[in-house]
Design a protein around this motif. Structure first.
Motif, PDB file in Angstrom:
ATOM      1  N   ILE A   3      29.126  47.581  26.921  1.00 15.09           N
ATOM      2  CA  ILE A   3      27.809  47.104  27.352  1.00 15.09           C
ATOM      3  C   ILE A   3      27.494  45.778  26.659  1.00 15.09           C
ATOM      4  O   ILE A   3      26.983  44.834  27.281  1.00 15.09           O
ATOM      5  N   TYR A   4      27.834  45.683  25.380  1.00 15.34           N
ATOM      6  CA  TYR A   4      27.627  44.441  24.623  1.00 15.34           C
ATOM      7  C   TYR A   4      28.468  43.313  25.208  1.00 15.34           C
ATOM      8  O   TYR A   4      27.981  42.192  25.377  1.00 15.34           O
ATOM      9  N   TYR A   5      29.729  43.590  25.540  1.00 10.35           N
ATOM     10  CA  TYR A   5      30.590  42.579  26.162  1.00 10.35           C
ATOM     11  C   TYR A   5      29.980  42.103  27.479  1.00 10.35           C
ATOM     12  O   TYR A   5      30.015  40.913  27.791  1.00 10.35           O
ATOM     13  N   ASP A   6      29.416  43.023  28.234  1.00  7.99           N
ATOM     14  CA  ASP A   6      28.769  42.665  29.500  1.00  7.99           C
ATOM     15  C   ASP A   6      27.542  41.786  29.233  1.00  7.99           C
ATOM     16  O   ASP A   6      27.344  40.754  29.883  1.00  7.99           O
ATOM     17  N   LYS A   7      26.751  42.171  28.243  1.00 12.15           N
ATOM     18  CA  LYS A   7      25.543  41.408  27.904  1.00 12.15           C
ATOM     19  C   LYS A   7      25.900  39.976  27.504  1.00 12.15           C
ATOM     20  O   LYS A   7      25.204  39.031  27.874  1.00 12.15           O
ATOM     21  N   LEU A   8      27.021  39.809  26.756  1.00 19.18           N
ATOM     22  CA  LEU A   8      27.446  38.477  26.332  1.00 19.18           C
ATOM     23  C   LEU A   8      28.139  37.695  27.455  1.00 19.18           C
ATOM     24  O   LEU A   8      28.341  36.492  27.329  1.00 19.18           O
ATOM     25  N   GLY A   9      28.519  38.393  28.511  1.00 19.93           N
ATOM     26  CA  GLY A   9      29.243  37.751  29.604  1.00 19.93           C
ATOM     27  C   GLY A   9      30.734  37.620  29.332  1.00 19.93           C
ATOM     28  O   GLY A   9      31.434  36.905  30.036  1.00 19.93           O
ATOM     29  N   VAL A  10      31.227  38.319  28.315  1.00 19.58           N
ATOM     30  CA  VAL A  10      32.659  38.283  27.978  1.00 19.58           C
ATOM     31  C   VAL A  10      33.454  39.135  28.959  1.00 19.58           C
ATOM     32  O   VAL A  10      34.534  38.756  29.389  1.00 19.58           O
ATOM     33  N   LEU A  11      32.886  40.291  29.312  1.00 21.02           N
ATOM     34  CA  LEU A  11      33.541  41.187  30.266  1.00 21.02           C
ATOM     35  C   LEU A  11      32.461  41.870  31.097  1.00 21.02           C
ATOM     36  O   LEU A  11      31.777  42.771  30.628  1.00 21.02           O
ATOM     37  N   SER A  12      32.330  41.426  32.309  1.00 22.54           N
ATOM     38  CA  SER A  12      31.361  42.040  33.219  1.00 22.54           C
ATOM     39  C   SER A  12      32.115  42.889  34.222  1.00 22.54           C
ATOM     40  O   SER A  12      33.209  42.521  34.652  1.00 22.54           O
ATOM     41  N   PRO A  13      31.548  44.030  34.586  1.00 20.41           N
ATOM     42  CA  PRO A  13      32.231  44.885  35.568  1.00 20.41           C
ATOM     43  C   PRO A  13      32.281  44.218  36.937  1.00 20.41           C
ATOM     44  O   PRO A  13      31.409  43.427  37.284  1.00 20.41           O
ATOM     45  N   SER A  14      33.322  44.548  37.664  1.00 16.59           N
ATOM     46  CA  SER A  14      33.487  43.972  39.003  1.00 16.59           C
ATOM     47  C   SER A  14      32.517  44.567  40.015  1.00 16.59           C
ATOM     48  O   SER A  14      32.254  43.964  41.041  1.00 16.59           O
ATOM     49  N   GLY A  15      32.029  45.741  39.697  1.00 17.87           N
ATOM     50  CA  GLY A  15      31.145  46.372  40.671  1.00 17.87           C
ATOM     51  C   GLY A  15      30.259  47.428  40.045  1.00 17.87           C
ATOM     52  O   GLY A  15      30.286  47.657  38.835  1.00 17.87           O
ATOM     53  N   ARG A  16      29.497  48.059  40.918  1.00 13.83           N
ATOM     54  CA  ARG A  16      28.602  49.143  40.520  1.00 13.83           C
ATOM     55  C   ARG A  16      28.759  50.271  41.526  1.00 13.83           C
ATOM     56  O   ARG A  16      28.999  50.035  42.709  1.00 13.83           O
ATOM     57  N   SER A  17      28.597  51.464  41.035  1.00 12.55           N
ATOM     58  CA  SER A  17      28.658  52.628  41.926  1.00 12.55           C
ATOM     59  C   SER A  17      27.314  52.769  42.634  1.00 12.55           C
ATOM     60  O   SER A  17      26.357  52.055  42.340  1.00 12.55           O
ATOM     61  N   TYR A  18      27.244  53.732  43.566  1.00  8.34           N
ATOM     62  CA  TYR A  18      25.981  53.986  44.244  1.00  8.34           C
ATOM     63  C   TYR A  18      24.904  54.406  43.260  1.00  8.34           C
ATOM     64  O   TYR A  18      23.723  54.167  43.472  1.00  8.34           O
TER      65      TYR A  18
END
Length: 176
Positions: free
Chosen positions: A19-34
């Motif tokens: 979640i921290y990596y996503d917040k920093l923009g280092v690793l964002s998920p490619s998608g989201r589930s329903y």
């Protein structure tokens, strides 16, 4: 696609790290589930492996976030800067080690320290059969083969900077 929990488990990371990596923009998920859960693709997993490799090399997340996804000059520069920083840290630790050993003086801890001195090194070379000419040739070969490692070695055995400069000057190719 893997959920955040699956990815975290696969790489022995916590969910909060991802979640921290996503917040920093280092690793964002490619998608989201329903259900709006983060989903990570194979490309995301490869990127995470690269992030983990760079982290194991000591690069900061800030530095990693600024690197392009491909190999290139920026990566080389970042790694060279990290290597230089490590060399400086190692030298600082050697200096601390010398200070501690001088404070401990003749204690058993000082005598069992993993520290090679100039006197010990010269004694070992002599015991191995090298005379002054052999030792000089050893320095010449070391300087020719790996000048920076030669510098590091001389510093590691506690030789002062002016003596190192002198040794390296006469051991450079063409100065014999």
């Amino acid at each position: 696609m893997l959920t955040i929990g699956q990815l975290a488990k696969k790489y022995s990371l916590s969910r909060s790290t991802l979640i921290y990596y996503d917040k920093l923009g280092v690793l964002s998920p490619s998608g989201r589930s329903y259900s709006n859960y983060r989903l990570y693709s194979d490309a995301d997993r490869e990127k995470l492996e690269r992030i983990m490799l760079f982290r194991s090399a000591g690069l900061s997340l800030k530095t990693i976030s600024q690197l392009p996804d491909r190999q290139g000059g920026e990566l080389g520069t970042a790694l060279e800067q990290r290597l230089s920083s490590l060399n400086n840290e190692i030298q600082a630790l050697r200096n601390q080690q010398k200070v501690i050993l001088s404070l401990l003086e003749n204690s058993s801890t000082a005598q069992n320290a993993r520290l090679l001195t100039k006197a010990t090194w010269v004694s070992m070379l002599s015991a191995a059969g090298l005379d002054e000419a052999g030792m000089k040739q050893w320095h010449i070969e070391f300087e020719k083969t790996s000048p920076e490692a030669h510098q590091d070695f001389l510093e590691s055995i506690g030789i002062e900077a002016d003596e190192i400069d002198s040794i390296r000057a006469w051991s450079r190719p063409g100065n014999d």
